[in-house]
Design an enzyme around this catalytic site. Structure first.
Site, PDB file in Angstrom:
ATOM      1  N   GLN A 255     -45.714 -19.477   5.815  1.00  0.00           N
ATOM      2  CA  GLN A 255     -46.359 -18.793   5.476  1.00  0.00           C
ATOM      3  C   GLN A 255     -46.326 -17.574   6.517  1.00  0.00           C
ATOM      4  O   GLN A 255     -46.209 -15.898   6.976  1.00  0.00           O
ATOM      5  CB  GLN A 255     -48.027 -18.520   5.081  1.00  0.00           C
ATOM      6  CG  GLN A 255     -48.600 -19.116   5.943  1.00  0.00           C
ATOM      7  CD  GLN A 255     -48.481 -21.205   5.613  1.00  0.00           C
ATOM      8  OE1 GLN A 255     -48.068 -21.183   5.589  1.00  0.00           O
ATOM      9  NE2 GLN A 255     -49.701 -21.611   6.191  1.00  0.00           N
TER      10      GLN A 255
ATOM     11  N   TYR B 279     -42.853 -18.027  17.017  1.00  0.00           N
ATOM     12  CA  TYR B 279     -43.665 -18.549  16.193  1.00  0.00           C
ATOM     13  C   TYR B 279     -44.332 -19.770  17.188  1.00  0.00           C
ATOM     14  O   TYR B 279     -43.480 -20.631  18.032  1.00  0.00           O
ATOM     15  CB  TYR B 279     -42.569 -18.836  15.791  1.00  0.00           C
ATOM     16  CG  TYR B 279     -44.287 -20.304  14.353  1.00  0.00           C
ATOM     17  CD1 TYR B 279     -45.052 -20.005  13.913  1.00  0.00           C
ATOM     18  CD2 TYR B 279     -44.602 -21.616  14.903  1.00  0.00           C
ATOM     19  CE1 TYR B 279     -45.411 -20.575  12.688  1.00  0.00           C
ATOM     20  CE2 TYR B 279     -44.792 -21.942  13.831  1.00  0.00           C
ATOM     21  CZ  TYR B 279     -45.863 -21.934  13.152  1.00  0.00           C
ATOM     22  OH  TYR B 279     -46.552 -22.796  12.101  1.00  0.00           O
TER      23      TYR B 279
ATOM     24  N   GLN C  87     -39.592 -37.414  26.273  1.00  0.00           N
ATOM     25  CA  GLN C  87     -38.966 -37.175  25.211  1.00  0.00           C
ATOM     26  C   GLN C  87     -39.165 -37.485  24.171  1.00  0.00           C
ATOM     27  O   GLN C  87     -40.093 -36.923  23.155  1.00  0.00           O
ATOM     28  CB  GLN C  87     -37.352 -36.583  25.745  1.00  0.00           C
ATOM     29  CG  GLN C  87     -36.765 -35.482  24.421  1.00  0.00           C
ATOM     30  CD  GLN C  87     -36.757 -34.174  25.112  1.00  0.00           C
ATOM     31  OE1 GLN C  87     -37.517 -34.536  26.265  1.00  0.00           O
ATOM     32  NE2 GLN C  87     -36.975 -33.456  24.253  1.00  0.00           N
TER      33      GLN C  87
ATOM     34  N   GLU D  34      -2.522  -2.686   4.283  1.00  0.00           N
ATOM     35  CA  GLU D  34      -3.296  -2.993   3.788  1.00  0.00           C
ATOM     36  C   GLU D  34      -4.237  -2.139   2.314  1.00  0.00           C
ATOM     37  O   GLU D  34      -4.760  -3.326   1.590  1.00  0.00           O
ATOM     38  CB  GLU D  34      -5.448  -3.314   4.095  1.00  0.00           C
ATOM     39  CG  GLU D  34      -4.903  -4.096   5.788  1.00  0.00           C
ATOM     40  CD  GLU D  34      -5.621  -3.935   6.623  1.00  0.00           C
ATOM     41  OE1 GLU D  34      -7.077  -3.048   6.842  1.00  0.00           O
ATOM     42  OE2 GLU D  34      -6.078  -4.334   7.746  1.00  0.00           O
TER      43      GLU D  34
ATOM     44  N   ASP E 289     -39.138 -27.993  30.820  1.00  0.00           N
ATOM     45  CA  ASP E 289     -40.008 -28.297  29.515  1.00  0.00           C
ATOM     46  C   ASP E 289     -41.207 -27.151  30.599  1.00  0.00           C
ATOM     47  O   ASP E 289     -42.186 -26.478  29.441  1.00  0.00           O
ATOM     48  CB  ASP E 289     -40.950 -29.678  29.259  1.00  0.00           C
ATOM     49  CG  ASP E 289     -40.031 -29.958  28.112  1.00  0.00           C
ATOM     50  OD1 ASP E 289     -38.992 -29.075  27.646  1.00  0.00           O
ATOM     51  OD2 ASP E 289     -40.486 -31.323  28.029  1.00  0.00           O
TER      52      ASP E 289
ATOM     53  N   THR F  32     -36.452 -32.936  18.916  1.00  0.00           N
ATOM     54  CA  THR F  32     -36.077 -31.937  19.995  1.00  0.00           C
ATOM     55  C   THR F  32     -35.224 -33.797  20.694  1.00  0.00           C
ATOM     56  O   THR F  32     -35.340 -34.677  20.024  1.00  0.00           O
ATOM     57  CB  THR F  32     -37.117 -32.240  21.242  1.00  0.00           C
ATOM     58  OG1 THR F  32     -36.350 -32.075  22.643  1.00  0.00           O
ATOM     59  CG2 THR F  32     -38.195 -33.258  20.791  1.00  0.00           C
TER      60      THR F  32
ATOM     61  N   HIS G 296      -8.026   4.912   4.093  1.00  0.00           N
ATOM     62  CA  HIS G 296      -8.264   4.710   5.126  1.00  0.00           C
ATOM     63  C   HIS G 296      -7.144   5.705   5.921  1.00  0.00           C
ATOM     64  O   HIS G 296      -7.028   6.049   6.843  1.00  0.00           O
ATOM     65  CB  HIS G 296      -7.911   3.643   5.867  1.00  0.00           C
ATOM     66  CG  HIS G 296      -8.859   2.136   5.562  1.00  0.00           C
ATOM     67  ND1 HIS G 296      -9.507   3.004   4.082  1.00  0.00           N
ATOM     68  CD2 HIS G 296      -9.864   1.946   6.431  1.00  0.00           C
ATOM     69  CE1 HIS G 296     -11.289   2.170   4.871  1.00  0.00           C
ATOM     70  NE2 HIS G 296     -10.914   1.451   6.288  1.00  0.00           N
TER      71      HIS G 296
ATOM     72  N   HIS H 159     -42.903 -36.969  22.006  1.00  0.00           N
ATOM     73  CA  HIS H 159     -42.753 -35.214  20.551  1.00  0.00           C
ATOM     74  C   HIS H 159     -43.096 -34.996  19.625  1.00  0.00           C
ATOM     75  O   HIS H 159     -44.183 -34.930  18.723  1.00  0.00           O
ATOM     76  CB  HIS H 159     -41.390 -34.595  21.294  1.00  0.00           C
ATOM     77  CG  HIS H 159     -41.365 -33.640  22.454  1.00  0.00           C
ATOM     78  ND1 HIS H 159     -42.437 -32.412  22.263  1.00  0.00           N
ATOM     79  CD2 HIS H 159     -41.093 -33.587  23.628  1.00  0.00           C
ATOM     80  CE1 HIS H 159     -42.115 -32.234  23.740  1.00  0.00           C
ATOM     81  NE2 HIS H 159     -40.813 -32.551  24.277  1.00  0.00           N
TER      82      HIS H 159
ATOM     83  N   ASN I 267     -42.320 -27.120  12.345  1.00  0.00           N
ATOM     84  CA  ASN I 267     -41.868 -28.040  11.691  1.00  0.00           C
ATOM     85  C   ASN I 267     -40.754 -28.115  10.276  1.00  0.00           C
ATOM     86  O   ASN I 267     -40.662 -27.018  10.319  1.00  0.00           O
ATOM     87  CB  ASN I 267     -43.201 -28.627  11.209  1.00  0.00           C
ATOM     88  CG  ASN I 267     -44.025 -27.929  10.194  1.00  0.00           C
ATOM     89  OD1 ASN I 267     -42.961 -27.069   9.601  1.00  0.00           O
ATOM     90  ND2 ASN I 267     -45.272 -28.132   9.730  1.00  0.00           N
TER      91      ASN I 267
ATOM     92  N   GLU J 153     -29.435 -31.109  23.035  1.00  0.00           N
ATOM     93  CA  GLU J 153     -30.348 -30.137  23.071  1.00  0.00           C
ATOM     94  C   GLU J 153     -30.478 -30.272  25.250  1.00  0.00           C
ATOM     95  O   GLU J 153     -30.019 -29.324  26.150  1.00  0.00           O
ATOM     96  CB  GLU J 153     -31.978 -31.000  23.427  1.00  0.00           C
ATOM     97  CG  GLU J 153     -32.453 -28.756  23.630  1.00  0.00           C
ATOM     98  CD  GLU J 153     -34.217 -29.486  23.225  1.00  0.00           C
ATOM     99  OE1 GLU J 153     -34.904 -28.602  22.622  1.00  0.00           O
ATOM    100  OE2 GLU J 153     -34.263 -30.476  22.310  1.00  0.00           O
ATOM    101  N   HIS J 154     -30.722 -31.632  25.769  1.00  0.00           N
ATOM    102  CA  HIS J 154     -31.392 -31.940  27.391  1.00  0.00           C
ATOM    103  C   HIS J 154     -30.370 -32.704  27.592  1.00  0.00           C
ATOM    104  O   HIS J 154     -29.744 -33.748  27.276  1.00  0.00           O
ATOM    105  CB  HIS J 154     -32.651 -32.385  27.217  1.00  0.00           C
ATOM    106  CG  HIS J 154     -33.624 -31.586  27.093  1.00  0.00           C
ATOM    107  ND1 HIS J 154     -34.496 -31.597  25.895  1.00  0.00           N
ATOM    108  CD2 HIS J 154     -34.015 -29.947  27.049  1.00  0.00           C
ATOM    109  CE1 HIS J 154     -34.825 -30.726  25.606  1.00  0.00           C
ATOM    110  NE2 HIS J 154     -35.039 -29.849  26.568  1.00  0.00           N
TER     111      HIS J 154
END
Length: 447
Positions: free
Chosen positions: A209, A146, A277, A433, A379, A255, A438, A280, A232, A345-346
């Protein structure tokens, strides 16, 4: 704007932990009223995003391509009835972009491919006395990528997701991205990136979708085994809801960058990295940790100065008033303690000797060492995928890499003697068990 205070300096670490360093679950997200009102236009009633996503996914499972085209018109305002973008269209877009931009995309693609080719990834079989044990590592059958449309085209996201899948030798890689409104189409830089990466199938569809189409398949879009890529809130919720029917790379939120700096850092560079940053989106996080109040004040002044010249200043202001700011720490050791709790993240180390501090980092999506290894290079052109764990998930998750595109199958090939030798402990465990069948299966091998 110069008189507006947009950047907080917090001197109390306890206060910082309860404000800009506090992590929030996706379940705690405060849904803006305009998002709920939008559901009235789409569904005729007020729905929370989770409910809206359920309805969109169900409609695509039932209605296939026609449902996708309907949502394309209703949500994105797209008028085209064609979902598939042809290779000819991608090639044509590649020929329309500026030559220097084409060279930059090609350089990025080369470096991403070269980086991921170095990742160790191989099957192994230990054939010893008594039989063989091992692991077979094979690519998944198909991957759906995506690529968000959003407020800016992101051809880099396409390269950063598609190329690692190709290096892992996934046989089928498809891409979904929203088309423009009205007669508009996908941004030419995204199409050009698809051409450079050698994408075979790209579809004009975005949002929840698109995730539903890749998870369950339609007449035009094949069902895939794994879906990767950020988006999003609705894309994120859709990935969360289809997980289990299909694999995902993670729940990727807004981010974030955390900068640890000492008195040797250049305030203008630290400010530039934080602003990069913050542009974004309004939910992005840009946080500076430093024991130097003098540096913090200088960075604050630089942020105000540089902000005057940014086109996306409104977005930056939103991000900086929300989850961003400076925390004054007692020393660098405390800064790294806070960084490991936050699991950014960074994580950018603007330090006199950044390499000496690597051992202190336990939780981060990526570590950027020194002022010459700034996050913007990550990036675009450094090499590692910029799809990294957000929201504190770096405590347990990794950046997108080849392991996202393969599966491991355990191999067990014991001989008759080993099977007989191991049958007794297997029976004991089975009986403990209370699993009689088994135990019986193991007992038969002991004869």
């Amino acid at each position: 704007m110069s008189g507006t205070t947009v950047w907080r300096i917090i001197t109390d670490v306890s206060e910082a932990r309860e404000t800009i360093l506090k992590r929030h679950s996706l379940r705690d997200y405060a849904v803006p009223e305009h998002v709920i009102e939008r559901s009235v236009d789409l569904f005729g009633e007020r729905l929370m995003p989770e409910e809206a996503v359920v309805r969109i996914i169900d409609s695509v499972r039932a209605g296939g391509d026609q449902a996708l085209l309907r949502w394309n018109r209703k949500i994105d305002g797209a008028q085209t009835d064609s979902l598939l973008v042809t290779r000819a269209e991608m090639g044509a877009a590649l020929n329309t972009i500026a030559p220097e931009l084409r060279r930059a995309l090609e350089l990025a693609a080369e470096r991403i491919r070269a980086f991921h080719r170095k990742q160790p990834l191989s099957s192994w079989i230990d054939a010893g006395e008594g039989g063989s044990l091992g692991q077979l590592i094979r690519p998944v059958d198909s991957v759906g990528v995506y690529v968000p449309g959003g407020t800016a085209p992101l051809p880099s996201s396409l390269l950063m997701s598609v190329i690692p899948a190709q290096v892992a030798r996934v046989p089928e890689v498809i891409v979904c991205t929203p088309s423009g409104s009205g007669a508009g189409d996908i941004h030419p830089t995204i199409l050009a990136a698809a051409a450079i990466a050698g994408v075979e199938a790209l579809y004009r569809v975005g949002g929840a979708q698109a995730i539903a189409a890749m998870a369950y398949g339609t007449e035009s879009i094949p069902r895939v085994a794994t879906i990767v890529g950020a988006g999003n809130l609705f894309v994120t919720l859709a990935k969360q809801q289809v997980y289990g029917d299909v694999g995902i790379d993670g729940i990727l939120g807004p981010t974030e960058t955390m900068v640890i700096a000492d008195e040797s850092a250049d305030p203008s560079l630290a400010a530039a990295d934080l602003l990069a940053q913050a542009e974004h989106d309004e939910l992005a996080s840009a946080i500076l940790l430093t024991p130097s109040l003098e540096l913090a004040s200088s960075v604050n002044a630089e942020i105000h100065r540089q902000l005057e010249h940014l086109q996306r200043s409104d977005i930056v202001l939103g991000a900086m008033s929300n989850r961003s700011g400076t925390v004054i720490t007692a020393d660098l050791a405390e800064a790294f303690e806070l960084a490991n709790e936050y699991a950014a993240e960074h994580l950018c180390l603007l330090l006199k000797d950044p390499w000496s501090w690597i051992g202190k980092v336990r939780n981060a999506g990526g570590i950027f060492l020194g002022e010459h290894s700034y996050e913007v290079l990550g990036d675009y052109v450094a090499g590692p995928s910029h799809v990294m764990p957000t929201g504190g998930t770096a405590r347990f998750a990794s950046p997108l890499n080849l392991l996202n595109f393969v599966k491991i199958t355990s191999l067990i090939g014991l001989d008759k003697g080993s099977a007989a030798e191991l049958s007794e402990p297997a029976q004991l465990l089975a009986n403990a068990e209370t699993l009689d069948a088994h135990a019986a299966a193991a007992r038969l091998r002991s004869r």
